[in-house]
Design a protein around this motif. Structure first.
Motif, short mmCIF file in Angstrom:
data_model
loop_
_atom_site.label_atom_id
_atom_site.label_comp_id
_atom_site.label_asym_id
_atom_site.label_seq_id
_atom_site.Cartn_x
_atom_site.Cartn_y
_atom_site.Cartn_z
N ALA A 52 35.64 -45.62 -17.53
CA ALA A 52 36.20 -46.91 -18.11
C ALA A 52 37.41 -47.56 -17.63
CB ALA A 52 36.51 -46.30 -19.78
N VAL A 53 38.27 -46.59 -17.20
CA VAL A 53 39.39 -47.12 -16.25
C VAL A 53 39.22 -47.56 -15.13
CG1 VAL A 53 41.86 -46.56 -15.72
CG2 VAL A 53 40.89 -45.40 -17.64
N ILE A 54 38.06 -47.33 -14.33
CA ILE A 54 37.70 -47.65 -13.16
C ILE A 54 37.00 -48.97 -13.17
CG2 ILE A 54 35.96 -47.52 -11.08
CD1 ILE A 54 36.52 -44.42 -11.53
N GLY A 55 36.45 -49.08 -14.56
CA GLY A 55 35.71 -50.32 -14.72
C GLY A 55 36.78 -51.50 -15.10
N GLU A 56 37.86 -51.23 -15.82
CA GLU A 56 38.76 -52.05 -16.10
C GLU A 56 39.45 -52.52 -14.90
OE1 GLU A 56 42.21 -51.79 -19.56
OE2 GLU A 56 40.66 -50.06 -19.89
N VAL A 57 40.05 -51.59 -13.79
CA VAL A 57 40.50 -51.92 -12.56
C VAL A 57 39.62 -52.98 -11.76
CG1 VAL A 57 40.92 -51.13 -10.44
CG2 VAL A 57 41.58 -49.91 -12.36
N ASN A 58 38.27 -52.89 -11.72
CA ASN A 58 37.19 -53.64 -11.25
C ASN A 58 37.33 -55.27 -11.79
OD1 ASN A 58 36.46 -51.82 -9.27
ND2 ASN A 58 35.06 -51.13 -10.34
#
Length: 198
Positions: A52-58
Motif C-alpha cells: 500500500a505504501v509503495i503504491g502510494e509512492v508510485n
C-alpha cells in the motif's frame, strides 16, 4: 519545510523535489526488495501494508510530483506549461508545494511506522486514530456501525421491508388501474357515425 518567508523559484524547488523523490524512492525500493527476497516470513497483512505504501509512492511520483516538476521546469525556462497554461510564478509554485508536501510527509510517516514494525519483528503496532487519514476511517466507522447495529435491528426491524412492501403494493395498484382503464376502453368501442345533410 512546506513554506518559507521568501518565495522559492523553480530552480530551488527542483532541488528540493529531487531530494524528496530520492528519499521516498529509496525507501520504496528497499521495501520492494524485501518483499521479493523474503521467504514467506512476512504475513499477508504486513505485505499488504508494504504494498500500500509503495503504491502510494508510485502514485505520487507519477501524479502530483510529476505535475509539480513540470511547473518548476516551466518556471525556470519561462515558458508555458505542457498544458498550455502561462508560466507559473514563484508564488504559484509555493501554493502547489503547500498542497503537495503533506502528501510526501504522510508517505514518510508511513515508512517510519513500517521501520518501527520491522525493528519489532513485524509485531502489530496500535495506531492512534488520525481523522485526516482517509485509510483509517473505514475501519473505525465499521466498528461504530457494528456497535450500533444490534440496537437498530431491535428498534426498527422492518423499516426497509415495510418500505419495500409499500412500493410493491403501489406498483400492483397502478398496474390494476392501468388494466381496468385498458379494459374499459376496449369495452366502450361503440362507433358513432355522423352524417351531414346536403
Amino acid at each position: 519545510m512546506s513554506s518559507s518567508a521568501v518565495a522559492r523559484n523553480g530552480q530551488e524547488f527542483l532541488a528540493v523535489l529531487d531530494n524528496e523523490e530520492k528519499t521516498i524512492k529509496s525507501k520504496a525500493d528497499g521495501y520492494n526488495k524485501l518483499l521479493q527476497t523474503d521467504d514467506n516470513h512476512l504475513n499477508e497483512d504486513v505485505r499488504c501494508d508494504i504494498n500500500a505504501v509503495i503504491g502510494e509512492v508510485n502514485l505520487l511520483l507519477r501524479g502530483k510530483l510529476k505535475q509539480f516538476r513540470g511547473l518548476c521546469q516551466a518556471n525556470v525556462s519561462k515558458s508555458t506549461t505542457s498544458a498550455g497554461e502561462p508560466t507559473p510564478l514563484d508564488s504559484d509554485l509555493e501554493g502547489f508545494w503547500d498542497i503537495t508536501y503533506p502528501l510526501i510527509d504522510k508517505v514518510k510517516v508511513k515508512f517510519t511506522k513500517l521501520d518501527d514494525r520491522k525493528a519489532m519483528q513485524w509485531a502489530s503496532i496500535e495506531d492512534e486514530y488520525d481523522p485526516n487519514d482517509v485509510n483509517n476511517r473505514p475501519r473505525i466507522i465499521d466498528e461504530r456501525l457494528k456497535q450500533l447495529q444490534p440496537h437498530q435491528n431491535k428498534s426498527k426491524p422492518s423499516t426497509a421491508k415495510t418500505a419495500n412492501d409499500d412500493l410493491k403494493k403501489l406498483i400492483q395498484e397502478r398496474r390494476k388501474a392501468a388494466a381496468n382503464l385498458s379494459n374499459s376502453a376496449n369495452q366502450n368501442h361503440d362507433v358513432e357515425i355522423f352524417v351531414t345533410q346536403k
